[in-house]
Scaffold this motif. Structure first.
Motif, PDB file in Angstrom:
ATOM      1  N   ARG A  43      -5.980   8.923   3.876  1.00 21.75           N
ATOM      2  CA  ARG A  43      -5.463   7.782   3.095  1.00 21.75           C
ATOM      3  C   ARG A  43      -4.081   7.358   3.564  1.00 21.75           C
ATOM      4  O   ARG A  43      -3.668   6.198   3.367  1.00 21.75           O
ATOM      5  N   ALA A  72      -1.188   3.332   4.700  1.00 20.30           N
ATOM      6  CA  ALA A  72      -0.074   3.120   3.781  1.00 20.30           C
ATOM      7  C   ALA A  72       1.096   2.383   4.439  1.00 20.30           C
ATOM      8  O   ALA A  72       1.405   2.602   5.612  1.00 20.30           O
ATOM      9  N   ILE A 127       4.914   5.969   2.342  1.00 23.29           N
ATOM     10  CA  ILE A 127       4.472   7.305   1.935  1.00 23.29           C
ATOM     11  C   ILE A 127       5.623   7.969   1.200  1.00 23.29           C
ATOM     12  O   ILE A 127       6.725   8.096   1.747  1.00 23.29           O
ATOM     13  N   THR A 139       5.530   2.787   9.342  1.00 19.96           N
ATOM     14  CA  THR A 139       5.407   3.093   7.920  1.00 19.96           C
ATOM     15  C   THR A 139       6.686   3.769   7.428  1.00 19.96           C
ATOM     16  O   THR A 139       7.243   4.623   8.106  1.00 19.96           O
ATOM     17  N   ASN A 190       0.839  -1.178   0.000  1.00 19.38           N
ATOM     18  CA  ASN A 190       0.000   0.000   0.000  1.00 19.38           C
ATOM     19  C   ASN A 190       0.886   1.244   0.000  1.00 19.38           C
ATOM     20  O   ASN A 190       1.615   1.489   0.958  1.00 19.38           O
ATOM     21  N   VAL A 191       0.835   2.010  -1.091  1.00 21.44           N
ATOM     22  CA  VAL A 191       1.748   3.140  -1.277  1.00 21.44           C
ATOM     23  C   VAL A 191       0.949   4.412  -1.553  1.00 21.44           C
ATOM     24  O   VAL A 191       0.005   4.407  -2.350  1.00 21.44           O
ATOM     25  N   ALA A 192       1.337   5.486  -0.905  1.00 24.14           N
ATOM     26  CA  ALA A 192       0.696   6.785  -1.129  1.00 24.14           C
ATOM     27  C   ALA A 192       1.760   7.814  -1.509  1.00 24.14           C
ATOM     28  O   ALA A 192       2.854   7.816  -0.949  1.00 24.14           O
TER      29      ALA A 192
END
Length: 325
Positions: free
Chosen positions: A65, A69, A72, A101, A4-6
């Motif tokens: 969001r 993640a 980030i 994270t 999960n990448v933002a």
């Protein structure tokens, strides 16, 4: 592993640096058997943002969001060197690192991390043009102005545009393995690996037409990593004195023959650990290390893990695995 990448964008975001993280983490490459990252562009300043290039972008994702993640990313942006950043964004970044994270900045994205206090006491990289400004704005950071990227887990910082690609691929390699990172690099048509400690820019005080004097030797070295390679031998192959060869090598690659060889041998060992069931002794020998102990020493020193732990992470235990402690 990363899933999960933002990417965080502010007004004035640089499209190219945003494109770098989007290219590495935002494309579906499942047709090649590669992992698919749940990628989202997150705005810290409303649904529509201006870019440095004069056009606008929009996204439905806000700062909430970031809470889900694994990674980030903070690309560069216009005036990031001097501007203030939304307190809610800085709070979100601090919370993210506290829960484990990772955060990765590209170029002046480092100023966002500095404002959040994430560079205090940490080594970090930024484009050489902004190194002095980052030192002044974040005096507790240990700024390394001449390297491509620095991994101070969970904070990863990188210099200019291409160094952002290097740092992103470094993280993919670390989390998803050499094979995945190399496949992404092939799709992007970029080098699969550049060491983070390599110089940001390389002096080439050579006449045009004579800039790649060690290229053939580099190719030969890659084909003979399992052999003992001394500088005298390499210099002779390049038809230079050892001193001249060492100087040209540094000028053209940004690193020393020893450091280049060590990184290539570690990459070869990673590939073998991922793709074969050979014993660690055999992997060490094929990669140019005298024995498993030497390979283990360099793995721990450079990669922060052991060969067997690396293999278990990417393949599960194999015939060469040592019993778990």
């Amino acid at each position: 592993m990363l899933r999960n990448v933002a990417a965080v964008a502010l007004d004035g975001v640089h499209p190219f640096e945003l494109g770098v993280v989007s290219e590495v983490f935002g494309l579906d490459r499942s047709d090649e058997g590669l992992p698919v990252y749940d990628f989202a562009l997150v705005s810290a300043e409303g649904p529509t943002l201006s870019t440095h290039a004069g056009f606008s972008i929009s996204t439905p994702y806000g700062l909430d969001r970031l809470e889900e993640a694994d990674l980030i990313t903070v690309p560069a942006g216009d005036s990031y060197v001097t501007r203030d950043f939304p307190p809610a964004l800085l709070d979100a970044l601090r919370r993210a690192t506290e829960r484990g994270t990772r955060v990765l900045s590209v170029c002046t994205g480092a100023f966002v991390l500095a404002a959040a206090g994430l560079l205090d006491g940490r080594r970090c990289a930024v484009h050489w043009r902004h190194a002095d400004q980052l030192m002044r704005r974040c005096p507790r950071a240990v700024v390394e102005p001449d390297v491509l990227y620095v991994d101070e887990d969970p904070v990863i910082t990188s210099a200019g545009t291409a160094a952002g690609i290097d740092a992103a691929l470094h993280l993919v390699r670390r989390e998803d393995g050499v094979e995945v990172a190399n496949a992404i690099a092939r799709r992007m048509i970029v080098p699969p690996h550049r060491d983070g400690g390599q110089a940001q820019y390389i002096e080439r005080p050579l006449p045009r037409g004579r800039c790649d004097t060690v290229g053939e030797v580099l190719a030969w070295m890659e084909r003979h990593l399992d052999q003992e390679l001394a500088v005298d031998q390499l210099a002779a192959r390049a038809h230079m004195s050892p001193r001249t060869f060492a100087r040209r090598f540094q000028q053209e690659t940004g690193t020393t023959p020893y450091r280049w060889l060590l990184r290539q041998r570690l990459l070869r060992a990673q590939e073998l650990l991922e793709a074969t069931d050979e014993t660690v002794d055999a992997v060490a020998w094929r990669s140019g290390f005298p024995n498993a102990a030497a390979l283990r020493h360099q793995f721990v020193r450079v990669l922060g893990t052991t060969p067997n732990a690396y293999r278990r992470t990417f393949r599960g235990p194999g015939p060469g695995a040592e019993p778990a402690a």
